[in-house]
Design a protein around this motif. Structure first.
Motif, PDB file in Angstrom:
ATOM      1  N   ALA A  13       0.847   4.112  -2.888  1.00 43.10           N
ATOM      2  CA  ALA A  13       0.481   5.482  -2.517  1.00 43.10           C
ATOM      3  C   ALA A  13       1.640   6.440  -2.748  1.00 43.10           C
ATOM      4  CB  ALA A  13       0.034   5.526  -1.063  1.00 43.10           C
ATOM      5  N   ALA A  14       2.858   6.035  -2.452  1.00 37.95           N
ATOM      6  CA  ALA A  14       4.023   6.893  -2.678  1.00 37.95           C
ATOM      7  C   ALA A  14       4.186   7.173  -4.165  1.00 37.95           C
ATOM      8  CB  ALA A  14       5.274   6.242  -2.109  1.00 37.95           C
ATOM      9  N   LYS A  36       2.360  14.480   0.912  1.00 28.70           N
ATOM     10  CA  LYS A  36       1.517  13.276   0.913  1.00 28.70           C
ATOM     11  C   LYS A  36       2.379  12.020   0.734  1.00 28.70           C
ATOM     12  CE  LYS A  36      -2.896  14.563   0.933  1.00 28.70           C
ATOM     13  NZ  LYS A  36      -3.910  14.029   1.783  1.00 28.70           N
ATOM     14  N   LYS A  37       3.378  12.106  -0.145  1.00 28.33           N
ATOM     15  CA  LYS A  37       4.252  10.962  -0.403  1.00 28.33           C
ATOM     16  C   LYS A  37       4.952  10.527   0.882  1.00 28.33           C
ATOM     17  CE  LYS A  37       8.149   9.419  -3.147  1.00 28.33           C
ATOM     18  NZ  LYS A  37       9.132   9.750  -4.169  1.00 28.33           N
ATOM     19  N   TYR A  75       1.447   9.637  -5.202  1.00 30.33           N
ATOM     20  CA  TYR A  75       1.697  11.007  -4.728  1.00 30.33           C
ATOM     21  C   TYR A  75       3.124  11.472  -5.017  1.00 30.33           C
ATOM     22  CZ  TYR A  75      -2.714  10.797  -2.163  1.00 30.33           C
ATOM     23  OH  TYR A  75      -4.029  10.699  -1.817  1.00 30.33           O
ATOM     24  N   ILE A 127       7.197   6.790   8.392  1.00 29.39           N
ATOM     25  CA  ILE A 127       6.105   6.513   9.333  1.00 29.39           C
ATOM     26  C   ILE A 127       6.663   5.906  10.618  1.00 29.39           C
ATOM     27  CG2 ILE A 127       4.029   5.120   9.729  1.00 29.39           C
ATOM     28  CD1 ILE A 127       3.537   5.317   6.652  1.00 29.39           C
ATOM     29  N   ILE A 153       0.845  -1.206   0.000  1.00 28.50           N
ATOM     30  CA  ILE A 153       0.000   0.000   0.000  1.00 28.50           C
ATOM     31  C   ILE A 153       0.873   1.246   0.000  1.00 28.50           C
ATOM     32  CG2 ILE A 153      -1.634   1.345   1.383  1.00 28.50           C
ATOM     33  CD1 ILE A 153      -2.816  -1.391   2.316  1.00 28.50           C
ATOM     34  N   CYS A 154       1.915   1.244   0.798  1.00 29.30           N
ATOM     35  CA  CYS A 154       2.814   2.400   0.871  1.00 29.30           C
ATOM     36  C   CYS A 154       3.493   2.649  -0.473  1.00 29.30           C
ATOM     37  CB  CYS A 154       3.870   2.199   1.956  1.00 29.30           C
ATOM     38  SG  CYS A 154       3.228   2.361   3.625  1.00 29.30           S
ATOM     39  N   GLN A 199       3.865  10.707   3.819  1.00 37.74           N
ATOM     40  CA  GLN A 199       2.917  10.009   4.688  1.00 37.74           C
ATOM     41  C   GLN A 199       2.807   8.525   4.355  1.00 37.74           C
ATOM     42  OE1 GLN A 199      -0.665  12.297   4.115  1.00 37.74           O
ATOM     43  NE2 GLN A 199      -0.159  13.712   5.769  1.00 37.74           N
ATOM     44  N   PHE A 200       3.288   8.124   3.198  1.00 43.78           N
ATOM     45  CA  PHE A 200       3.216   6.730   2.784  1.00 43.78           C
ATOM     46  C   PHE A 200       4.593   6.095   2.604  1.00 43.78           C
ATOM     47  CE2 PHE A 200      -0.891   8.484   1.580  1.00 43.78           C
ATOM     48  CZ  PHE A 200      -1.735   7.545   2.119  1.00 43.78           C
ATOM     49  N   THR A 201       5.619   6.746   3.123  1.00 45.48           N
ATOM     50  CA  THR A 201       6.960   6.163   3.109  1.00 45.48           C
ATOM     51  C   THR A 201       7.128   5.428   4.435  1.00 45.48           C
ATOM     52  OG1 THR A 201       7.729   7.984   1.744  1.00 45.48           O
ATOM     53  CG2 THR A 201       9.418   6.656   2.847  1.00 45.48           C
ATOM     54  N   PHE A 202       7.238   4.120   4.354  1.00 48.93           N
ATOM     55  CA  PHE A 202       7.215   3.271   5.555  1.00 48.93           C
ATOM     56  C   PHE A 202       8.268   3.693   6.572  1.00 48.93           C
ATOM     57  CE2 PHE A 202       7.812  -0.677   7.976  1.00 48.93           C
ATOM     58  CZ  PHE A 202       6.495  -0.947   8.301  1.00 48.93           C
TER      59      PHE A 202
END
Length: 183
Positions: free
Chosen positions: A147-148, A157-158, A151, A166, A143-144, A160-163
């Protein structure tokens, strides 16, 4: 819920904490008694400390050796004759301190036995649970990545989806804060 709902090692952690509490108090008070003996009995301190088990165990106790502390406490319990206790008390040592130290021997030994028993019976994380966690991890990473990629033109936003970002953000609350210098 199936894998994280129960804390399978809570009893073991509680037993370990109990040992830590007893060990800290016993070590501090046994050290205090040793100092009092050294000051109050300069001519015979070596023999007294040997009879109480300090010579054989105290150095290891200072380095946190739990078994050596148990041996020291039982040495004090065995070697603390009525005559020696009377002599130490007459020099000003509180008799309650001596009784507490003697009592720690059984307390620590019992707590140690309980901890060892829990080590043997505490369940580990099952292979099934490990597989479930790995499957969840793989799904989240997927998912990350998607999403990356989606975005890629929006860095906020990118991120927020970089494991790794996070995880860093999650751990930031657990890291000790550096103290600011007041120069």
């Amino acid at each position: 819920e199936q894998y994280l709902g129960l804390d399978k090692r809570k009893a073991l952690r509680d037993a370990t904490a109990t040992i830590g509490t007893i060990q800290e108090s016993a070590q501090r008070e046994a050290s205090f008694l040793k100092t009092q003996i050294e000051v109050d009995f300069p001519e015979t301190k070596s023999k007294i400390l040997k009879d109480l088990g300090y010579k054989a165990n105290f150095r290891k106790v200072q380095f946190g050796d739990q078994e050596a502390l148990i041996q020291l406490l039982f040495g004090i319990k065995k070697g603390m004759t009525d005559e020696l206790k009377t002599a130490i008390v007459e020099k000003g040592t509180n008799p309650v301190l001596i009784e507490k130290i003697v009592g720690y021997a059984s307390q620590l030994n019992d707590a140690n036995a309980a901890q060892e028993s829990l080590k043997e019976t505490s369940p580990d994380v099952s292979k099934e649970a490990v597989q479930a966690f790995n499957d969840i991890y793989d799904e989240v990473i997927g998912i990350c990545k998607i999403a990356a990629s989606f975005y890629k033109d929006n860095p906020v936003k990118k991120k927020q989806f970089t494991f790794s970002k996070i995880i860093s953000a999650m751990n930031a609350g657990h890291k000790p804060q550096k103290e600011e210098s007041s120069e």
